[in-house]
Design a protein around this motif. Structure first.
Motif, short mmCIF file in Angstrom:
data_model
loop_
_atom_site.label_atom_id
_atom_site.label_comp_id
_atom_site.label_asym_id
_atom_site.label_seq_id
_atom_site.Cartn_x
_atom_site.Cartn_y
_atom_site.Cartn_z
N ASN A 24 0.81 -1.21 0.00
CA ASN A 24 0.00 0.00 0.00
C ASN A 24 0.84 1.26 0.00
OD1 ASN A 24 -2.67 -0.71 -0.22
ND2 ASN A 24 -3.14 -0.56 1.96
N PHE A 66 -4.95 -3.48 -7.58
CA PHE A 66 -5.20 -3.67 -6.16
C PHE A 66 -3.92 -4.15 -5.48
CE2 PHE A 66 -9.49 -3.86 -7.72
CZ PHE A 66 -10.30 -3.43 -6.68
N ARG A 96 -5.60 -4.04 -0.19
CA ARG A 96 -6.84 -3.64 -0.85
C ARG A 96 -7.59 -4.86 -1.38
NH1 ARG A 96 -9.82 0.73 -0.84
NH2 ARG A 96 -10.20 0.52 -3.08
N GLY A 97 -6.86 -5.89 -1.79
CA GLY A 97 -7.51 -7.12 -2.23
C GLY A 97 -8.24 -7.81 -1.09
N LEU A 110 -11.34 -5.91 -0.49
CA LEU A 110 -12.31 -6.22 -1.54
C LEU A 110 -13.11 -7.47 -1.19
CD1 LEU A 110 -13.28 -5.59 -4.54
CD2 LEU A 110 -11.60 -7.30 -5.23
N LEU A 155 -14.44 2.07 -6.24
CA LEU A 155 -13.14 1.41 -6.34
C LEU A 155 -12.27 2.19 -7.31
CD1 LEU A 155 -14.39 -2.30 -6.65
CD2 LEU A 155 -13.49 -1.19 -4.59
N GLU A 206 -9.21 1.46 -8.30
CA GLU A 206 -8.34 0.59 -9.08
C GLU A 206 -8.96 0.26 -10.44
OE1 GLU A 206 -7.43 -0.23 -4.74
OE2 GLU A 206 -9.25 -0.04 -5.93
N MET A 260 -7.33 -5.90 -11.31
CA MET A 260 -7.14 -6.87 -10.23
C MET A 260 -6.26 -7.99 -10.75
SD MET A 260 -7.46 -8.52 -7.40
CE MET A 260 -8.67 -7.74 -6.35
#
Length: 313
Positions: free
Chosen positions: A171, A188, A192-193, A196, A210, A212, A215
């Motif tokens: 991050n 991501f 962040r994943g 999610l 979102l 991003e 992914m």
């Protein structure tokens, strides 16, 4: 609760009622991991050329900075695995970098090796110059402000902000990348994943914006089969099964794609895994074998056209 659940389910399938669909300048089905590390020595110009020959849609690579400030393409900072020399890229000038070994084991297909004529570590600028129109995914592994700035400057100089992806699992690093060049799409991070997935399973995902655009996720079922992680925790078979059930959800992948977020599954090197990724609805497949994946995609496209032709008759 019933109303919340019903609304969440409806918006999960119709996310554009709340969120404008992202429009990227590229659509990537065929992604070459480290340029195609199973067919040529990873991250070399020969590997990238081979991947482009097989019509790859995206080159995936990693960057580091040498002691004299050159941005080079290499997966590892320490060159022991790749060259046999226990030295770090940032301790050497570009002219001092050792060549790759004669052959390298393919990280995501244990027991297999690649070789090639090109054993030189290239500069990122060379890749931009030779492949000006090919989208490139650049992973930044080190928290290095100067490296991030130099990568961003090169991206701007070659006018490719719209087709170059910021990638990092961290991050803090990703925040710096975005601040340096907010025009570039980005993936991501690991944190962040995880968020999610939490949003998906609590039903909150349809309501949350979102930022991003991509992914990139591992397919857990390759762990302990084609890829053997060093971490004992990551190789625990029960944890792997849990990850598979949590992460490989067609509904989640479809929701992301409906938002314009492309989903890439890595690193797949067998036809059965290509087929599984396709059945899940992934946008793209990342592989070490560009020619093998190209053959699979061509055969799949041909079969789809034949099926459509039969239905129309």
């Amino acid at each position: 609760m019933g109303g919340y659940a019903a609304t969440s389910c409806y918006l999960l399938k119709h996310p554009n009622l709340l969120h404008k669909k992202k429009e990227l300048a590229f659509h990537c089905r065929h992604i070459s991991h480290r340029g195609g590390a199973g067919e040529k020595i990873e991250n070399t110009m020969e590997a990238f050329t081979n991947a482009v020959k097989h019509q790859t849609d995206l080159l995936e690579l990693d960057c580091h900075r040498t002691k004299d400030g050159r941005v080079v393409v290499s997966h590892d900072l320490n060159l022991l695995r790749q060259t046999g020399h226990d030295v770090c890229i940032n301790d050497l000038n570009y002219s001092e970098l050792p060549p790759y070994k004669e052959k390298l084991e393919v990280t995501f297909l244990s027991g297999h090796h690649s070789t090639g004529c090109d054993k030189r570590i290239p500069e990122l600028e060379e890749v931009f110059q030779k492949f000006p129109n090919i989208p490139i995914n650049i992973e930044i592994k080190e928290d290095d402000d100067e490296l991030i700035k130099k990568v961003s400057d090169l991206v701007r100089r070659y006018h490719r902000c719209d087709r170059t992806i910021w990638a990092s699992v961290n991050n803090r690093i990703m925040d710096k990348c975005r601040a340096e060049n907010p025009q570039m799409p980005f993936m991501f991070t690991k944190q962040r994943g995880a968020l999610l997935l939490l949003l998906f399973y609590t039903g909150l995902l349809p309501f949350v914006p979102l930022p991003e655009s991509v992914m990139e996720t591992v397919m857990p079922s390759i762990i302990n089969r084609t890829y053997f992680p060093k971490s004992k925790l990551m190789s625990n078979k029960y944890l792997v099964r849990l990850q598979e059930k949590l992460m490989m959800r067609r509904t989640l992948i479809q929701h992301l794609q409906d938002r314009g977020i492309q989903v890439y599954i890595w690193v797949l090197n067998q036809d059965s895994d290509f087929e599984k990724a396709r059945s899940l609805g992934a946008t793209g497949i990342m592989t070490d074998y560009p020619s093998k994946l190209r053959g699979f995609l061509n055969a799949s496209d041909k079969a789809s056209r034949l099926a459509e032709g039969n239905q129309s008759q």
